[in-house]
Design an enzyme around this catalytic site. Structure first.
Site, PDB file in Angstrom:
ATOM      1  N   HIS A 246     -10.277  -4.832  -3.439  1.00 27.48           N
ATOM      2  CA  HIS A 246      -8.983  -5.127  -2.817  1.00 27.48           C
ATOM      3  C   HIS A 246      -9.161  -5.487  -1.360  1.00 27.48           C
ATOM      4  O   HIS A 246     -10.041  -4.962  -0.687  1.00 27.48           O
ATOM      5  CB  HIS A 246      -8.020  -3.938  -2.949  1.00 27.48           C
ATOM      6  CG  HIS A 246      -8.574  -2.653  -2.444  1.00 27.48           C
ATOM      7  ND1 HIS A 246      -9.442  -1.867  -3.171  1.00 27.48           N
ATOM      8  CD2 HIS A 246      -8.406  -2.012  -1.266  1.00 27.48           C
ATOM      9  CE1 HIS A 246      -9.778  -0.808  -2.472  1.00 27.48           C
ATOM     10  NE2 HIS A 246      -9.169  -0.871  -1.300  1.00 27.48           N
TER      11      HIS A 246
ATOM     12  N   HIS B 259      -7.139  -5.449   2.233  1.00 26.40           N
ATOM     13  CA  HIS B 259      -5.966  -4.942   2.955  1.00 26.40           C
ATOM     14  C   HIS B 259      -5.476  -6.050   3.887  1.00 26.40           C
ATOM     15  O   HIS B 259      -6.276  -6.594   4.664  1.00 26.40           O
ATOM     16  CB  HIS B 259      -6.347  -3.759   3.852  1.00 26.40           C
ATOM     17  CG  HIS B 259      -6.843  -2.555   3.135  1.00 26.40           C
ATOM     18  ND1 HIS B 259      -6.081  -1.441   2.929  1.00 26.40           N
ATOM     19  CD2 HIS B 259      -8.048  -2.275   2.580  1.00 26.40           C
ATOM     20  CE1 HIS B 259      -6.787  -0.517   2.296  1.00 26.40           C
ATOM     21  NE2 HIS B 259      -7.990  -0.996   2.072  1.00 26.40           N
TER      22      HIS B 259
ATOM     23  N   VAL C 142     -10.604   3.425  -3.504  1.00 25.03           N
ATOM     24  CA  VAL C 142     -10.191   2.929  -4.820  1.00 25.03           C
ATOM     25  C   VAL C 142     -11.212   1.870  -5.237  1.00 25.03           C
ATOM     26  O   VAL C 142     -11.442   0.895  -4.506  1.00 25.03           O
ATOM     27  CB  VAL C 142      -8.772   2.317  -4.782  1.00 25.03           C
ATOM     28  CG1 VAL C 142      -8.429   1.705  -6.135  1.00 25.03           C
ATOM     29  CG2 VAL C 142      -7.743   3.379  -4.408  1.00 25.03           C
TER      30      VAL C 142
ATOM     31  N   ASP D  10       0.850  -1.195   0.000  1.00 22.53           N
ATOM     32  CA  ASP D  10       0.000   0.000   0.000  1.00 22.53           C
ATOM     33  C   ASP D  10       0.890   1.251   0.000  1.00 22.53           C
ATOM     34  O   ASP D  10       1.880   1.325   0.726  1.00 22.53           O
ATOM     35  CB  ASP D  10      -0.906  -0.002   1.237  1.00 22.53           C
ATOM     36  CG  ASP D  10      -2.019   1.024   1.118  1.00 22.53           C
ATOM     37  OD1 ASP D  10      -3.187   0.615   1.040  1.00 22.53           O
ATOM     38  OD2 ASP D  10      -1.724   2.240   1.104  1.00 22.53           O
ATOM     39  N   ILE D  11       0.503   2.221  -0.812  1.00 18.75           N
ATOM     40  CA  ILE D  11       1.334   3.433  -0.962  1.00 18.75           C
ATOM     41  C   ILE D  11       1.309   4.294   0.307  1.00 18.75           C
ATOM     42  O   ILE D  11       2.254   5.048   0.573  1.00 18.75           O
ATOM     43  CB  ILE D  11       0.875   4.224  -2.213  1.00 18.75           C
ATOM     44  CG1 ILE D  11       1.992   5.070  -2.761  1.00 18.75           C
ATOM     45  CG2 ILE D  11      -0.363   5.040  -1.939  1.00 18.75           C
ATOM     46  CD1 ILE D  11       1.718   5.599  -4.168  1.00 18.75           C
TER      47      ILE D  11
HETATM   48  P1  5GP Z   1      -9.638   1.757   0.359  1.00 19.08           P
HETATM   49  O1  5GP Z   1      -9.667   3.071   1.100  1.00 19.08           O
HETATM   50  O2  5GP Z   1     -10.331   1.855  -0.970  1.00 19.08           O
HETATM   51  O3  5GP Z   1     -10.094   0.574   1.174  1.00 19.08           O
HETATM   52  O4  5GP Z   1      -8.107   1.467   0.108  1.00 19.08           O
HETATM   53  C1  5GP Z   1      -7.390   2.023  -0.937  1.00 19.08           C
HETATM   54  C2  5GP Z   1      -5.939   1.874  -0.585  1.00 19.08           C
HETATM   55  O5  5GP Z   1      -5.188   1.989  -1.767  1.00 19.08           O
HETATM   56  C3  5GP Z   1      -5.433   2.944   0.375  1.00 19.08           C
HETATM   57  O6  5GP Z   1      -4.897   2.318   1.543  1.00 19.08           O
HETATM   58  C4  5GP Z   1      -4.376   3.704  -0.419  1.00 19.08           C
HETATM   59  O7  5GP Z   1      -3.272   4.058   0.354  1.00 19.08           O
HETATM   60  C5  5GP Z   1      -4.016   2.695  -1.500  1.00 19.08           C
HETATM   61  N1  5GP Z   1      -3.624   3.297  -2.768  1.00 19.08           N
HETATM   62  C6  5GP Z   1      -4.277   4.274  -3.449  1.00 19.08           C
HETATM   63  N2  5GP Z   1      -3.648   4.538  -4.619  1.00 19.08           N
HETATM   64  C7  5GP Z   1      -2.584   3.692  -4.664  1.00 19.08           C
HETATM   65  C8  5GP Z   1      -1.563   3.478  -5.641  1.00 19.08           C
HETATM   66  O8  5GP Z   1      -1.495   4.127  -6.687  1.00 19.08           O
HETATM   67  N3  5GP Z   1      -0.623   2.550  -5.348  1.00 19.08           N
HETATM   68  C9  5GP Z   1      -0.673   1.799  -4.196  1.00 19.08           C
HETATM   69  N4  5GP Z   1       0.305   0.914  -4.005  1.00 19.08           N
HETATM   70  N5  5GP Z   1      -1.624   1.970  -3.264  1.00 19.08           N
HETATM   71  C10 5GP Z   1      -2.565   2.900  -3.499  1.00 19.08           C
END
Ligand code: 5GP
Ligand code: ZN
Length: 149
Positions: A103, A105, A99, A34-35
Site C-alpha cells: 500500500h 500512503h 499491514v 486510513d483508519i
Molecule cells: P503501514 O504501517 O503498514 O505502512 O500502514 C498500515 C496502515 O493501514 C496504517 O496507517 C493503519 O492505520 C491502516 N490500517 C490498518 N488496518 C486498517 C483497516 O482495517 N482499515 C483501514 N482503512 N486502514 C487500516
C-alpha cells in the site's frame, strides 16, 4: 477470487468482506481512507492483487496503481486545499510496515505542517544510513546488485 490472502485485511476490503471508506476503485486498484489518519485526508492506495510489499510486487499492477495514485492525489489536493502531498510506502516490519499487503500512503501536506521535516529526525537517519560509505560507493553497490539480478 484469484490472488487472495484470506488472512489479509486489505484483501478482505477488496472483496468487500470488511468495511472501508472507499474513495476510488478501478479494475486493479482501490483507494480508501486510513483508519488511523496521520493527518485529515490520509488515503491508502493498494493493488487489488495481493503482494506483500515492494520485494514481491507484481509489476503488472504498477500502471493501474500509479494511475489510481495520480487520480486520488489530484482529487485530494483539491479536496483538502493541500499545498502538496507525500507518498509513503513501508516494507517489512523494520521498515515500518504493519499491514502486509502492498500500500501507498497518500498524505496531504500543508506549508508549515512540520511532518517528516524535523531536522533531528533526518540527521539521525543520515548518521545511521550507509555508515562508512560515500554516495558514489553506495551507488556502485546498488548498480552491481542490479546487474546480478
Ligand atoms: P503501514 O504501517 O503498514 O505502512 O500502514 C498500515 C496502515 O493501514 C496504517 O496507517 C493503519 O492505520 C491502516 N490500517 C490498518 N488496518 C486498517 C483497516 O482495517 N482499515 C483501514 N482503512 N486502514 C487500516
Ligand atoms: Zn492482501
Amino acid at each position: 477470487m484469484e490472488h487472495v490472502d484470506y488472512n489479509c485485511i486489505f484483501c478482505a476490503i477488496v472483496a468487500k468482506r470488511a468495511p472501508a471508506n472507499i474513495v476510488y476503485e478501478s479494475d486493479d486498484a482501490l483507494a480508501f481512507m486510513d483508519i488511523h489518519p496521520i493527518v485529515p485526508g490520509h488515503v491508502l492506495v493498494i493493488p487489488k492483487k495481493h503482494s506483500r510489499n515492494l520485494f514481491d510486487f507484481d509489476e503488472s499492477c504498477a500502471p493501474g496503481l500509479m494511475r489510481a495514485e495520480r487520480i486520488v492525489a489530484r482529487a485530494l489536493r483539491t479536496a483538502m486545499n493541500a499545498d502538496g502531498l507525500t507518498v509513503l510506502q513501508s516494507n517489512e516490519r523494520v521498515g515500518g510496515q504493519t499491514v502486509f499487503h502492498y500500500h501507498a500512503h497518500l498524505v496531504p501536506r500543508f506549508v508549515g505542517d512540520g511532518l517528516l521535516t524535523r531536522p533531528e529526525q533526518l540527521h539521525a537517519a543520515q548518521a545511521r544510513a550507509g555508515e562508512g560509505l560515500g554516495p558514489a560507493e553506495i551507488a556502485d553497490k546498488i548498480r552491481a546488485q542490479i546487474q546480478n539480478t
